[in-house]
Design an enzyme around this catalytic site. Structure first.
Site, PDB file in Angstrom:
ATOM      1  CG  ASP A 192     -23.560  15.727 -39.383  1.00 34.72           C
ATOM      2  OD1 ASP A 192     -24.420  16.597 -39.511  1.00 34.72           O
ATOM      3  OD2 ASP A 192     -23.602  14.642 -39.986  1.00 34.72           O
ATOM      4  CB  SER A 208     -25.072  19.952 -34.127  1.00 31.14           C
ATOM      5  OG  SER A 208     -24.786  18.827 -33.339  1.00 31.14           O
TER       6      SER A 208
END
Length: 554
Positions: free
Chosen positions: A78, A468
């Protein structure tokens, strides 16, 4: 044994020969064949070292009388995908990971599985595969990364993000930033914050799918020893026929939510626990997060929360096991829930203790009386939205301001760093949901820009995308229904007033119903941004809303 379908009988001569061609012995095929799903790759620090973890698992399996057979699956970082086109793929990869493991395990008829994991969408994809296949299974992670040090001070992933704004404002040089980059992430392991990686690995212990010790640091002998114990333990689970659906129950999910709330985990955990419940066939109402948050206090504060600790600090304070013992002592856990230790939660935590009460706080000294995640409803999110309330500054818990509307993350980031966002604004980033993204990109670059530009106490952000675990600030995501499906977020216009009340769980677009109806009548669905027939195209046609866990239609 399942594997005897492929190794026993006259008609299986060629099957056995295929194994012998790889160096297996006849006696190896008499033993249970244990799949080791090793997600090692060189794309991210969390997975870079997993070959050593898998090697230790193999040793445990062999010592306990099994035959290990290792295969990989994909894993996307990510962090590297963050803020660019690549971020369309990480969440979408979760279903692909789960499907690929189903194909491999059923295609070869293995008897048991050890999942070697560490990061973001990979861990939930493996958990979903475990309940789908429902053969003896256990998981081990690669552990959290150590804390960095720069100029005599501790530093980590989120500290590095914050100083990007200082460079943009001219207060720090690119050379100084470069020095910090080389020190912030000192080695292998899940990044040194409570991102989705560590959140999922920690709550996997609460779920009962990893052995106690989920906070054990990556680059330690103890992490390798835990991995070897995992290899030993899978054979006990096989012998006792203890299955994932014996462990991942409604009570286990509630234990996971309790720990998630107590640590203020990533908002992505709401996506993944909802998807896991769906895969396991467990009746699950997402509003349980809010119901449980009323009685579960926020006891552990980790980065990216202001003044938060680092994951290794939590380990040395007693770890998740000690936190679970404290929660259990206060009646907040189902202590009779079975785990992969072949023991109950109560048995697992009985010898644990909190060593540093400043890192793992007690019930009478919480950071807040309610848990660190919050569901948000209102006319802008009639089906719900989520917020990591643990990472919101007190002055931003309530906010009202004009909408600054962007149809993707990139122009929003450019506007923030370009000084075009003003104090009091509400940045709206839309068409980033599961369908509209597609893939529901994380808005970490945008939230980091807000904080880095010194606007964290003055500007909010709302999106149908996600965040996130590194995100901090007044950020509300997962807005459902998403803009691409004609949800209210698609109808927001520049300058519309939006009011946010996080404690009350409300976000309101201050536009009349009549006006919204007019806008809806004139709304034109966006044209797909992806190549027809591509994985993202197929994903966008199958995926459901964020509040469903972004699972596929059944």
């Amino acid at each position: 044994m399942r594997s005897h379908i492929t190794t026993k009988g006259l008609e299986r001569a060629t099957h056995r020969a295929l194994y012998y061609s790889m160096g297996f012995l006849p006696q190896d095929l008499e033993k249970p064949l244990v799949a080791i799903v090793n997600t090692q790759n060189e794309t991210m620090p969390g997975h870079f070292h997993l070959d050593s973890i898998a090697k230790a698992v193999r040793e445990g399996v062999i010592a306990a009388g099994g035959t290990p057979i290792e295969f990989p699956t994909i894993g996307i970082c990510d962090g590297i995908a963050q803020g660019n086109y690549g971020m369309h793929y990480p969440l979408a990869s979760r279903e692909l990971i789960c499907d690929s493991i189903e194909c491999m395990v059923n295609g070869h008829q293995y008897d048991a599985i050890v999942f070697v994991t560490n990061c973001d969408k990979i861990t939930p994809g493996l958990l979903m595969a475990a309940v789908r296949l429902n053969i003896p299974s256990i998981m081990v992670s690669g552990g959290p990364m150590a804390t960095g040090c720069f100029d005599g001070k501790e530093i980590g992933y989120t500290d590095l993000m914050a100083v990007q704004g200082e460079v943009a404002k001219g207060n720090l040089t690119l050379d100084q930033l470069g020095e910090m980059e080389r020190e912030a992430l000192p080695g292998c392991g899940a990044c040194n914050l409570l991102g989705t990686a560590n959140s999922m690995n920690f709550i996997a212990e609460a779920l009962g799918m990893v052995l106690p010790g989920s906070t054990t640091p990556a680059a330690t002998g103890r992490r390798l020893a835990l991995s070897k114990e995992t290899g030993l333990k899978i054979m006990e689970l096989y012998q006792k026929n203890i299955l994932p659906l014996d462990i991942i129950t409604k009570e286990a999910l509630e234990n996971a939510i309790t720990v998630d709330l107590a640590i203020g985990g990533s908002t992505n955990t709401i996506l993944h626990l909802t998807a896991l419940a769906h895969e396991a066939g467990i009746d699950f109402d997402i509003n349980i997060f809010d119901e449980m948050a009323k009685k579960v206090p926020h006891l552990v504060k980790m980065k990216p929360a202001a003044n938060g600790h680092y994951p290794v600090d939590v380990h040395y304070a007693g770890g998740i096991t000690a936190l679970m013992k404290h929660l259990a002592e206060n009646g907040l856990l189902h202590t009779d829930a079975l785990t992969v230790s072949a023991k109950t939660v109560e048995e697992n935590v009985k010898s644990a203790q909190i060593i540093n009460p400043e890192v793992i706080r007690s019930m009478d000294n919480p950071y807040s009386a309610t848990g660190g995640l919050k569901l948000i409803y209102g006319n802008l999110s009639p089906e719900g939205a989520v917020c990591k309330s643990a990472a919101v500054l007190p002055e931003m818990l309530k906010h009202r301001g004009p909408a600054r509307v962007f149809d993707q993350e990139e122009p929003a980031v450019a506007a923030i760093y370009g000084g075009k966002i003003n104090s009091g604004d509400v940045v709206v980033v839309r068409y980033e949901g599961p369908k509209g993204g597609p893939g529901m990109r994380e808005m970490l670059t945008a939230t980091a820009a807000i904080v880095g530009m010194g606007l964290g106490k003055e500007v909010a952000l709302i999106t149908d995308g996600r965040f996130s675990g590194a995100t901090s600030g007044a950020a509300i995501g997962h807005i459902s229904p998403e803009a691409a499906e004609g949800g209210p977020l698609a109808l927001v216009e520049e300058g519309d007033m939006i009011s946010i009340d996080i404690p009350a769980g409300n976000v309101t677009l201050e536009v009349s119903e009549e006006e919204l109806a007019k806008r809806k009548a004139n709304w034109i669905p966006p044209v797909s941004k992806v190549k027809p027939g591509s994985y993202l195209d197929r994903y966008s046609k199958q995926v459901l809303s964020a509040m469903s866990g972004a699972v596929f239609k059944r």
